[in-house]
Design a protein around this motif. Structure first.
Motif, PDB file in Angstrom:
ATOM      1  N   LYS A 263       0.812  -1.226   0.000  1.00 33.95           N
ATOM      2  CA  LYS A 263       0.000   0.000   0.000  1.00 33.95           C
ATOM      3  C   LYS A 263       0.845   1.276   0.000  1.00 33.95           C
ATOM      4  O   LYS A 263       0.354   2.336  -0.376  1.00 33.95           O
ATOM      5  N   LEU A 264       2.107   1.164   0.442  1.00 39.70           N
ATOM      6  CA  LEU A 264       2.947   2.347   0.593  1.00 39.70           C
ATOM      7  C   LEU A 264       3.600   2.752  -0.726  1.00 39.70           C
ATOM      8  O   LEU A 264       4.038   1.903  -1.510  1.00 39.70           O
ATOM      9  N   TYR A 265       3.711   4.044  -0.926  1.00 37.05           N
ATOM     10  CA  TYR A 265       4.504   4.625  -2.008  1.00 37.05           C
ATOM     11  C   TYR A 265       4.119   4.079  -3.377  1.00 37.05           C
ATOM     12  O   TYR A 265       4.970   3.884  -4.249  1.00 37.05           O
ATOM     13  N   ARG A 266       2.843   3.803  -3.580  1.00 35.69           N
ATOM     14  CA  ARG A 266       2.399   3.312  -4.885  1.00 35.69           C
ATOM     15  C   ARG A 266       2.706   4.357  -5.952  1.00 35.69           C
ATOM     16  O   ARG A 266       2.608   5.566  -5.721  1.00 35.69           O
ATOM     17  N   GLY A 267       3.094   3.885  -7.115  1.00 38.02           N
ATOM     18  CA  GLY A 267       3.470   4.776  -8.206  1.00 38.02           C
ATOM     19  C   GLY A 267       4.952   5.062  -8.263  1.00 38.02           C
ATOM     20  O   GLY A 267       5.431   5.685  -9.217  1.00 38.02           O
ATOM     21  N   GLY A 268       5.709   4.607  -7.252  1.00 38.73           N
ATOM     22  CA  GLY A 268       7.150   4.857  -7.228  1.00 38.73           C
ATOM     23  C   GLY A 268       7.949   3.574  -7.297  1.00 38.73           C
ATOM     24  O   GLY A 268       7.408   2.467  -7.182  1.00 38.73           O
ATOM     25  N   LYS A 269       9.270   3.720  -7.456  1.00 41.78           N
ATOM     26  CA  LYS A 269      10.177   2.576  -7.489  1.00 41.78           C
ATOM     27  C   LYS A 269      10.743   2.389  -6.093  1.00 41.78           C
ATOM     28  O   LYS A 269      11.369   3.291  -5.538  1.00 41.78           O
ATOM     29  N   ARG A 270      10.529   1.195  -5.538  1.00 37.79           N
ATOM     30  CA  ARG A 270      10.930   0.917  -4.163  1.00 37.79           C
ATOM     31  C   ARG A 270      11.931  -0.234  -4.139  1.00 37.79           C
ATOM     32  O   ARG A 270      11.685  -1.289  -4.722  1.00 37.79           O
ATOM     33  N   LEU A 271      13.040  -0.012  -3.451  1.00 36.14           N
ATOM     34  CA  LEU A 271      14.044  -1.054  -3.249  1.00 36.14           C
ATOM     35  C   LEU A 271      13.954  -1.504  -1.799  1.00 36.14           C
ATOM     36  O   LEU A 271      14.106  -0.700  -0.886  1.00 36.14           O
ATOM     37  N   VAL A 272      13.683  -2.794  -1.595  1.00 37.91           N
ATOM     38  CA  VAL A 272      13.504  -3.344  -0.250  1.00 37.91           C
ATOM     39  C   VAL A 272      14.663  -4.288   0.054  1.00 37.91           C
ATOM     40  O   VAL A 272      14.865  -5.288  -0.638  1.00 37.91           O
ATOM     41  N   PHE A 273      15.426  -3.971   1.094  1.00 34.15           N
ATOM     42  CA  PHE A 273      16.519  -4.834   1.534  1.00 34.15           C
ATOM     43  C   PHE A 273      16.037  -5.733   2.670  1.00 34.15           C
ATOM     44  O   PHE A 273      15.311  -5.290   3.566  1.00 34.15           O
ATOM     45  N   VAL A 274      16.470  -6.988   2.626  1.00 37.86           N
ATOM     46  CA  VAL A 274      16.168  -7.947   3.683  1.00 37.86           C
ATOM     47  C   VAL A 274      17.468  -8.613   4.115  1.00 37.86           C
ATOM     48  O   VAL A 274      18.505  -8.468   3.466  1.00 37.86           O
ATOM     49  N   ASP A 275      17.389  -9.389   5.201  1.00 32.00           N
ATOM     50  CA  ASP A 275      18.598  -9.955   5.803  1.00 32.00           C
ATOM     51  C   ASP A 275      19.047 -11.279   5.185  1.00 32.00           C
ATOM     52  O   ASP A 275      20.173 -11.702   5.422  1.00 32.00           O
ATOM     53  N   SER A 276      18.174 -11.971   4.460  1.00 31.64           N
ATOM     54  CA  SER A 276      18.524 -13.319   4.010  1.00 31.64           C
ATOM     55  C   SER A 276      17.812 -13.648   2.709  1.00 31.64           C
ATOM     56  O   SER A 276      16.804 -13.030   2.341  1.00 31.64           O
ATOM     57  N   ARG A 277      18.329 -14.665   2.010  1.00 31.69           N
ATOM     58  CA  ARG A 277      17.690 -15.130   0.776  1.00 31.69           C
ATOM     59  C   ARG A 277      16.308 -15.709   1.060  1.00 31.69           C
ATOM     60  O   ARG A 277      15.375 -15.512   0.279  1.00 31.69           O
ATOM     61  N   ARG A 278      16.181 -16.416   2.172  1.00 30.26           N
ATOM     62  CA  ARG A 278      14.867 -16.962   2.521  1.00 30.26           C
ATOM     63  C   ARG A 278      13.843 -15.851   2.687  1.00 30.26           C
ATOM     64  O   ARG A 278      12.737 -15.912   2.141  1.00 30.26           O
ATOM     65  N   GLN A 279      14.203 -14.821   3.414  1.00 35.88           N
ATOM     66  CA  GLN A 279      13.286 -13.714   3.640  1.00 35.88           C
ATOM     67  C   GLN A 279      12.972 -12.990   2.326  1.00 35.88           C
ATOM     68  O   GLN A 279      11.833 -12.554   2.096  1.00 35.88           O
TER      69      GLN A 279
END
Length: 710
Positions: A263-279
């Protein structure tokens, strides 16, 4: 392409020193009105052949700062053949840089090529037959070239003049840095001259020491740190409030984070970092099910799958890419609107790398939304931000006592040369500190003695050769194991028909009852066949039910972040950040629950739980040292010696008197450093240390123990 801020009406002296053809293209092809401060200040020292460490934020123009003077030297001094190596930690970063560097080289009538593990043999043959002027590569590929019987080393590398090392901090802090340092020394020995060494980084807490490491610790080499925006002699300064938009939120689960992100920042390009490949896999699958245009990047995806995701993300607008640290190091995925972090990275340096991916367009600021999804996430996030808010960045420190890499280097050099002299072999590493007594805490000759004793080496007439045991242990696939310094679990390649999707670890396929379903590339797959001897898996796509299973050991938390966690419990929040209402409520709960564990006066003893706890807030390494002090080496064992070590506290055995533990710690602190016990090392950790088979077991234990406590 990076944009430039005009330096003023006149072009400074550095620009005028570039080759005229390069000046022409900077102005007319790129349309730049001038160079950035870093690029301007770098030209003269690099044209003079000095070593240099270039420091600037992400997207600060470091690549051009290094490459433009090198191309000028190439033209002015009439360099011919392969004269420049450009080294990065990631294959994807090489691919990403290739087109840009090829354009720059084309201006000067020069050529660029790429050599890494995904480059086919036909392309490698072409490079051997007609070397480019600049070769983009990794340390592992350099080692492979030196070890290959197909490569004429002197012909390929004989004209080498300079080495550019991108993201140098990512090498120097682990064993790949020791490997790279040793390779540079061997290349200098091969060509018979010093190579100009140019390193680049965005985030370094100890730049002068890092430059010294880059130069191999050799006295008399001219070099300098070039960092226009950093006062190298002054105290660390906090980032100004408003310099970045940093928001911290807290939800209960990864599912809740996925709903929020949809729901957040729709219409934009978002890069999401996570801690692991599983996540990463789980979050990408959840976002896809929520009808988000989502892409994925991590190290277990095939090269084709990563390129597809990164290119699609670069060209799209309303989308999300979920990534591990693979997208932390400079890979261009276009202009980002938002960076989001699930949990927190383990270092301020990583956070700064990730934060620097945003705010590149005029009129935008760097930004990050942290989302805590687990009980420990929020306090760790705020501890990290407290350290960042004080201006702290971790120093880059090479891992201690790399004895196993001495063994690796000697065997790799034997692959390269066929034989080494029994005495005098150390000359090949004269311009690296790897073989010094100060580094190893003993003569490197003792490693050779052990290799001879165990049959890894043989001696005949004063000459050393690889022995039969080296072939038995490391000879698989033409000694491929000797070319890399990092160990990987057994991997199986996943195919949909003939298309490679990525890799999974053996554990995802073993001891599974019923049909096996995998989660890979953000999609669910049904396993239809496993070829165990060839380590290959055939799959077909299904709607749901896939599981991602990768080994993941939590990384250490350093002292500065642990101290930041304590400060937050005591009410110190960095002014540069904003907490949502959810995060404030969660923090209030943490403070109510843990306030008794933190004091401005130092560590706190607590008897609130089943066993007494010592709340140190000094980080993982320090707590391992204290755990060893409370172990059996100095008397009765007072605290468990195996298991996860927390950065905040140590638990004693139930019913242990606090006075006994305090007395033990006081006795331990009075001991000389060399007499203090090191942590006990479990056999599984020794097996994970690559090349540990080439060391006496007590040496391997000491390597691991010292690294756990450093």
């Amino acid at each position: 392409m990076d944009t430039l801020t005009p330096p003023g009406p006149s072009r400074p002296e550095g620009f005028a020193a570039l080759h005229p053809l390069l000046q022409h293209h900077v102005v007319n092809t790129l349309g730049w009105p001038g160079l950035r401060a870093l690029q301007e200040q770098t030209i003269r020292p690099l044209l003079d052949g000095q070593d240099a460490l270039l420091l600037a934020p992400t997207a600060g123009g470091k690549t051009e700062a290094a490459v433009f003077p090198v191309l000028s030297r190439m033209a002015t001094d009439d360099w011919a053949g392969l004269t420049v190596l450009y080294v990065t930690p990631l294959k994807a970063l090489l691919n990403n840089l290739s087109e840009r560097l090829s354009d720059y080289a084309d201006w000067m009538g020069r050529r660029v090529a790429v050599w890494h593990g995904d480059v086919g043999e036909s392309r490698r043959r072409a490079i051997r037959a007609d070397p480019p002027d600049i070769l983009l590569t990794t340390p592992e590929s350099i080692e492979a070239m030196l070890a290959s019987t197909k490569t004429d080393h002197r012909r390929l590398f004989g004209e080498l003049r300079a080495v550019v090392i991108d993201e140098v901090h990512a090498f120097a802090g682990d064993d790949r840095g020791w490997h790279l340092s040793a390779l540079l020394a061997r290349l200098e020995y091969l060509v018979g001259r010093p190579l100009q060494r140019i390193g680049m980084s965005a985030t370094v807490g100890n730049p002068v020491e890092l430059l010294r490491w880059l130069q191999g610790g050799v006295d008399g080499r001219p070099g300098r740190v070039i960092a226009p925006d950093i006062d190298l002699d002054g105290p660390r300064t906090p980032p100004p409030a408003g310099d970045a938009e940093v928001v911290v939120d807290a939800v209960e689960t990864l599912d809740s984070a996925a709903v929020l992100l949809s729901k957040l920042y729709r219409g934009g390009k978002r890069l999401v970092f996570v801690d692991s490949r599983r996540q990463a896999e789980e979050l990408a699958s959840m976002l896809g099910q929520a009808s988000v245009d989502v892409y994925l990047s991590h190290s277990s995806l095939s090269a084709e799958e990563r390129r597809r995701s990164e290119q699609a993300f670069a060209e799209a607008r309303d989308c999300v890419i979920v990534a591990t640290s693979t997208l932390e190091l400079g890979i261009d995925v276009g202009d980002l609107d938002r960076m989001i972090q699930i949990g927190a990275p383990n270092t301020v340096s990583s956070f700064l790398q990730r934060l620097g991916r945003t705010g590149r367009r005029p009129g935008t600021v760097r930004n990050c939304l942290f989302i805590a999804t687990e009980p420990d996430h929020l306090l760790r996030t705020l501890g990290l931000l407290h350290a960042w808010g004080s201006g702290y960045v971790e120093p880059v420190v090479p891992p201690p006592v790399p004895l196993h890499l001495v063994a690796q280097q000697i065997m790799a050099a034997l692959l390269q040369e066929g034989a080494l002299p029994r005495y005098g072999w150390q000359e090949r590493w004269a311009s690296s500190p790897l073989m010094s007594i100060d580094t190893l805490e003993r003569p490197a000759e003792l490693v050779v003695d052990f290799l001879l004793e165990r049959g890894y080496l043989n001696v005949d007439g004063g000459t050393m050769f690889l022995g039969p045991n080296a072939e038995a242990v490391f000879g698989r696939r033409h000694f491929m194991d000797l070319l890399t310094t990092f160990a990987m679990p057994r991997q199986f390649t996943v195919f949909e028909g003939r298309r490679e999707v990525g890799t999974v670890e053996w554990r995802a396929l073993s001891d599974v009852e019923g049909p096996i379903r995998l989660l890979l590339a953000g999609r669910s797959w049904q396993v239809t066949d496993i070829n165990w001897p060839r380590h290959q898996v055939q799959v077909e796509m299904v709607d749901s039910g896939g599981k991602a299973q990768y080994g993941f050991g939590g990384a250490d938390i350093g002292q500065a972040i642990a101290q930041g966690m304590k400060a937050v419990l005591l009410g110190e929040l960095p002014e540069q950040i904003r907490l949502t209402a959810r995060a404030r409520a969660a923090l209030a709960d943490d403070q109510d629950r843990l306030r008794h564990t933190a004091s401005v006066h130092g560590p706190v003893w607590s008897t609130a739980g089943k066993a007494p706890q010592w709340w140190t807030w000094e980080g993982s390494a320090a707590n391992r040292r204290y755990t060893a002090a409370l172990g059996p080496a100095l008397g009765i064992e007072l605290t468990p010696q195996h298991g996860v070590v927390r950065p905040d506290s140590i638990s004693l055995h139930p019913h242990t008197p606090i006075a006994a533990a305090a007395e033990r710690l006081e006795f331990w602190s009075a001991l000389p450093e060399e007499d203090r016990p090191l942590p006990d090392v479990h056999q599984t950790l020794i097996k994970k240390l690559k090349f540990s088979e080439a060391l006496p077991i007590e040496w391997a234990q000491k390597v691991i123990s010292q690294r756990l406590t450093s």
